[in-house]
Design a protein around this motif. Structure first.
Motif, PDB file in Angstrom:
ATOM      1  N   TYR A   1      11.594   3.925   1.348  1.00 51.21           N
ATOM      2  CA  TYR A   1      10.762   2.836   1.845  1.00 51.21           C
ATOM      3  C   TYR A   1       9.643   3.358   2.750  1.00 51.21           C
ATOM      4  CZ  TYR A   1      14.600  -0.043   0.082  1.00 51.21           C
ATOM      5  OH  TYR A   1      15.557  -0.614  -0.722  1.00 51.21           O
ATOM      6  N   ASN A   2       8.844   4.242   2.185  1.00 54.29           N
ATOM      7  CA  ASN A   2       7.692   4.790   2.908  1.00 54.29           C
ATOM      8  C   ASN A   2       8.101   5.425   4.233  1.00 54.29           C
ATOM      9  OD1 ASN A   2       5.357   3.933   1.138  1.00 54.29           O
ATOM     10  ND2 ASN A   2       6.294   1.931   1.530  1.00 54.29           N
TER      11      ASN A   2
ATOM     12  N   ASP B   1       9.550  -5.318   3.949  1.00 54.72           N
ATOM     13  CA  ASP B   1       8.488  -6.295   3.696  1.00 54.72           C
ATOM     14  C   ASP B   1       7.886  -6.115   2.303  1.00 54.72           C
ATOM     15  OD1 ASP B   1       6.654  -4.180   3.817  1.00 54.72           O
ATOM     16  OD2 ASP B   1       5.880  -4.721   5.797  1.00 54.72           O
ATOM     17  N   ALA B   2       6.940  -6.967   1.962  1.00 53.38           N
ATOM     18  CA  ALA B   2       6.368  -6.977   0.620  1.00 53.38           C
ATOM     19  C   ALA B   2       5.605  -5.703   0.289  1.00 53.38           C
ATOM     20  CB  ALA B   2       5.449  -8.191   0.457  1.00 53.38           C
ATOM     21  N   SER B   3       5.251  -4.918   1.308  1.00 52.54           N
ATOM     22  CA  SER B   3       4.548  -3.659   1.057  1.00 52.54           C
ATOM     23  C   SER B   3       5.510  -2.488   0.900  1.00 52.54           C
ATOM     24  CB  SER B   3       3.571  -3.370   2.203  1.00 52.54           C
ATOM     25  OG  SER B   3       4.263  -3.011   3.390  1.00 52.54           O
ATOM     26  N   GLY B   4       6.799  -2.723   1.135  1.00 53.22           N
ATOM     27  CA  GLY B   4       7.787  -1.670   0.945  1.00 53.22           C
ATOM     28  C   GLY B   4       8.160  -0.902   2.189  1.00 53.22           C
ATOM     29  N   LYS B   5       7.976  -1.510   3.384  1.00 55.38           N
ATOM     30  CA  LYS B   5       8.353  -0.857   4.640  1.00 55.38           C
ATOM     31  C   LYS B   5       9.369  -1.706   5.392  1.00 55.38           C
ATOM     32  CE  LYS B   5       3.927   1.519   5.329  1.00 55.38           C
ATOM     33  NZ  LYS B   5       2.766   1.725   6.251  1.00 55.38           N
ATOM     34  N   ILE B   6      10.294  -1.041   6.073  1.00 54.40           N
ATOM     35  CA  ILE B   6      11.311  -1.748   6.857  1.00 54.40           C
ATOM     36  C   ILE B   6      10.675  -2.342   8.107  1.00 54.40           C
ATOM     37  CG2 ILE B   6      13.405  -1.451   8.237  1.00 54.40           C
ATOM     38  CD1 ILE B   6      14.338   0.600   6.187  1.00 54.40           C
ATOM     39  N   THR B   7      10.931  -3.640   8.318  1.00 57.19           N
ATOM     40  CA  THR B   7      10.338  -4.342   9.467  1.00 57.19           C
ATOM     41  C   THR B   7      11.387  -4.913  10.410  1.00 57.19           C
ATOM     42  OG1 THR B   7      10.216  -6.366   8.147  1.00 57.19           O
ATOM     43  CG2 THR B   7       8.253  -4.957   8.204  1.00 57.19           C
TER      44      THR B   7
ATOM     45  N   HIS C   1      11.092  -3.777  -6.687  1.00 57.00           N
ATOM     46  CA  HIS C   1      10.538  -4.388  -5.487  1.00 57.00           C
ATOM     47  C   HIS C   1       9.321  -3.606  -5.046  1.00 57.00           C
ATOM     48  CE1 HIS C   1      10.155  -5.025  -1.040  1.00 57.00           C
ATOM     49  NE2 HIS C   1      10.223  -6.288  -1.453  1.00 57.00           N
ATOM     50  N   ALA C   2       8.275  -4.324  -4.664  1.00 57.52           N
ATOM     51  CA  ALA C   2       7.051  -3.719  -4.102  1.00 57.52           C
ATOM     52  C   ALA C   2       6.508  -2.608  -4.995  1.00 57.52           C
ATOM     53  CB  ALA C   2       7.310  -3.203  -2.690  1.00 57.52           C
ATOM     54  N   GLY C   3       6.483  -2.860  -6.298  1.00 59.51           N
ATOM     55  CA  GLY C   3       5.912  -1.887  -7.224  1.00 59.51           C
ATOM     56  C   GLY C   3       6.796  -0.697  -7.515  1.00 59.51           C
TER      57      GLY C   3
END
Length: 512
Positions: free
Chosen positions: A163-164, A206-212, A134-136
């Motif tokens: 997740y960042n 999210d698609a960038s790899g951060k929890i939203t 996921h997300a690279g």
């Protein structure tokens, strides 16, 4: 029994199938595997799967099979050829024990049985259950700890994935669900405030790899929540009788026990977006034991959920409420594939019964085209036990092995079954799109088989909608892998995105 002196001999611990009586404990590369048949020339990507593979003789003779160290395998396919590679996941547990050259961690998910030397290790997870992209990022997963990021080419362990820096829960499901429409990953952690706590942490990446999105709430009791469902607007958590007990853990026992007196199970329904702790609704369902889900979606204001639901304890190496292990009759337990259909806004006072039994018998490891997770779908693939060919004689319904690959089409009602031969069992199937952007369900099924007579594995490739015709390619592995738990197909471009180098360049460098 505890090994008073660290042993160099593996005891005969409980296993899910006889295939796992051995301990392989190796890391290897095999370039250009032998292929019987023809691989599609345009098929480019990698099939990753992970297996529990205990690296050192355990401290307890009755160690459970779920406690093995994570060992990830990769079958990289390009230009009609296949390369193989496997490596241990370098968890904190694995590194500590390899340094000591002996087991230091005790019972499955029980820190009270660990050697004092490792009481302060950041995570005791073995990361042995699933591998996803996921997300690279390629990551291995186990529900008792955080994910580990893996280099998709070298299989080197990069480290704990958070997740960042947005993930802070001590646990993480092994079965997150990716939404192909939004690029999001929906996930959760149970026992989120510590061992045997009833807290569930539900979150979205999210698609960038951060929890939203995130929400913490309490389940009716602390239990093993191995899998769950995601739909467009809801997440649904199966609450089963495999209950966690801090008292048992502190007494040196198991993390879970099976409460055979539990008269019902529960489906916990929570809004997928904007959820608050008080939003969870708990619907009762008949007694049994939830394990793996297949898929869920919404239709005409109702939630539709498909899953294999066991009629008794599917992990009988965990004791019942009286402390007895292997208490059930393995010849009588069943795991039918059932469908629930109910109004998420309806009354929680009404028992939710299955609306349909899709497949009878013992069925597990159901998979769909992952691009359809959380959406209406027409087909799934699963494994079954044909009792006319094998028998269970060691305490577990799965002891005989899953000897049948099954395909079911909801639209036509067709069910196909494929039997590869005596002394052959299947591991979990995985759907592979025919090409990037192929229509839904247009592709292949890849599945590893255990060849008992030859003591090795083959990887089979089927036309997904015609498994009864047999495999179009058999990829011969000249060695034995243990039964893996779960795996994923990753498209070739995403393999490169999650790597520090190209796969075949890495193989050459490993050699020289």
């Amino acid at each position: 029994m505890v090994h008073i002196v660290p042993s160099t001999v593996f005891p005969k611990t409980p296993v899910i199938t006889p295939w796992n009586l051995a301990h392989t404990r190796f890391e290897a590369d095999v370039v250009s595997l032998e292929i019987i048949g023809t691989l599609p020339k345009n098929l480019h990507g990698a099939f990753y799967r992970v297996q529990p593979d205990t690296a050192f003789p355990p401290r307890y003779d009755d160690d459970v099979p779920l406690n093995g160290d994570g060992n990830i395998s990769c079958f990289y396919i390009k230009d009609g050829t296949v390369d193989f590679k496997n490596r241990y996941v370098q968890t904190e547990k694995f590194k500590a024990e390899r340094s000591a050259r002996q087991a230091l961690f005790g019972r499955y998910r029980n820190k009270y049985t660990d050697d004092p030397l490792v009481r302060n290790v950041i995570s005791r997870t073995t990361s042995n259950t699933h591998v996803i992209h996921h997300a690279g990022t390629l990551m291995t997963l186990k529900e008792d700890g955080p994910p580990y990021q893996i280099d998709a080419t070298s299989l080197a362990t990069i480290g704990i994935h958070n997740y960042n820096n947005t993930f802070h829960c001590p646990t993480h499901t092994a079965h997150p669900k990716a939404d192909s429409a939004t690029g999001e990953l929906v996930a959760f952690g149970y026992e989120a405030k510590g061992d045997a706590t009833p807290d569930i942490y539900s979150f979205t990446v999210d698609a960038s790899g951060k929890i939203t999105e995130e929400c913490m709430f309490e389940a009716p009791w602390p239990n093993m929540i191995h899998d769950f469902w995601v739909t467009e607007n809801y997440v649904v958590f199966p609450i089963c009788p495999l209950k966690a007990s801090l008292e048992l853990m502190k007494a040196g026992g198991d993390h879970f026990f099976y409460d055979e007196a539990q008269e019902f199970q529960i489906l916990g329904v929570v809004p997928r977006r904007g959820a608050r702790p008080g939003d969870a609704k708990w619907f009762k369902t008949p007694a049994g034991c939830y394990s793996h889900t297949i898929n869920g979606y919404e239709e005409n204001g109702e939630i539709v959920l498909d899953a294999s639901v066991w009629t008794d304890n599917l992990f009988p190496f965990f004791p019942n409420s009286k402390g007895v292990k292997f208490a059930g009759d393995p010849t009588k337990i069943r795991a039918p594939v059932v469908r629930y259909r109910f109004d998420p806004k309806g009354s929680t006072e009404v028992m939710i019964y299955p609306a349909q039994v899709i497949l009878e018998g013992v069925n597990e490891f159901g998979r769909v085209d992952d691009r359809l997770l959380g959406k209406p779908y027409s087909r799934f693939w699963t494994l079954g036990v044909d009792p006319s060919r094998v028998k269970a004689d060691a305490g577990m319904a799965s002891e005989a092995g899953f000897n049948t690959l099954i395909y079911h089409n909801f639209a036509t009602g067709e069910t196909q079954r494929y039997f590869h031969g005596d002394g052959v069992c299947f591991q979990e199937p995985c759907f592979v799109p025919r090409y990037d952007g192929a229509p839904a369900d247009d592709g292949y099924i890849v599945v590893l088989i255990d060849l008992f007579a030859e003591n090795r594995n083959d990887l089979l490739l089927f036309e997904a909608q015609d498994i009864q015709a047999g495999p179009i390619a058999e990829i011969k592995l000249p060695l034995k892998l243990l039964d893996g738990l779960h795996g994923s197909w990753v498209d070739g471009k995403d393999v490169e995105r999650a790597s520090q180098g190209k796969f075949r360049d890495a193989i050459i460098l490993d050699r020289w």
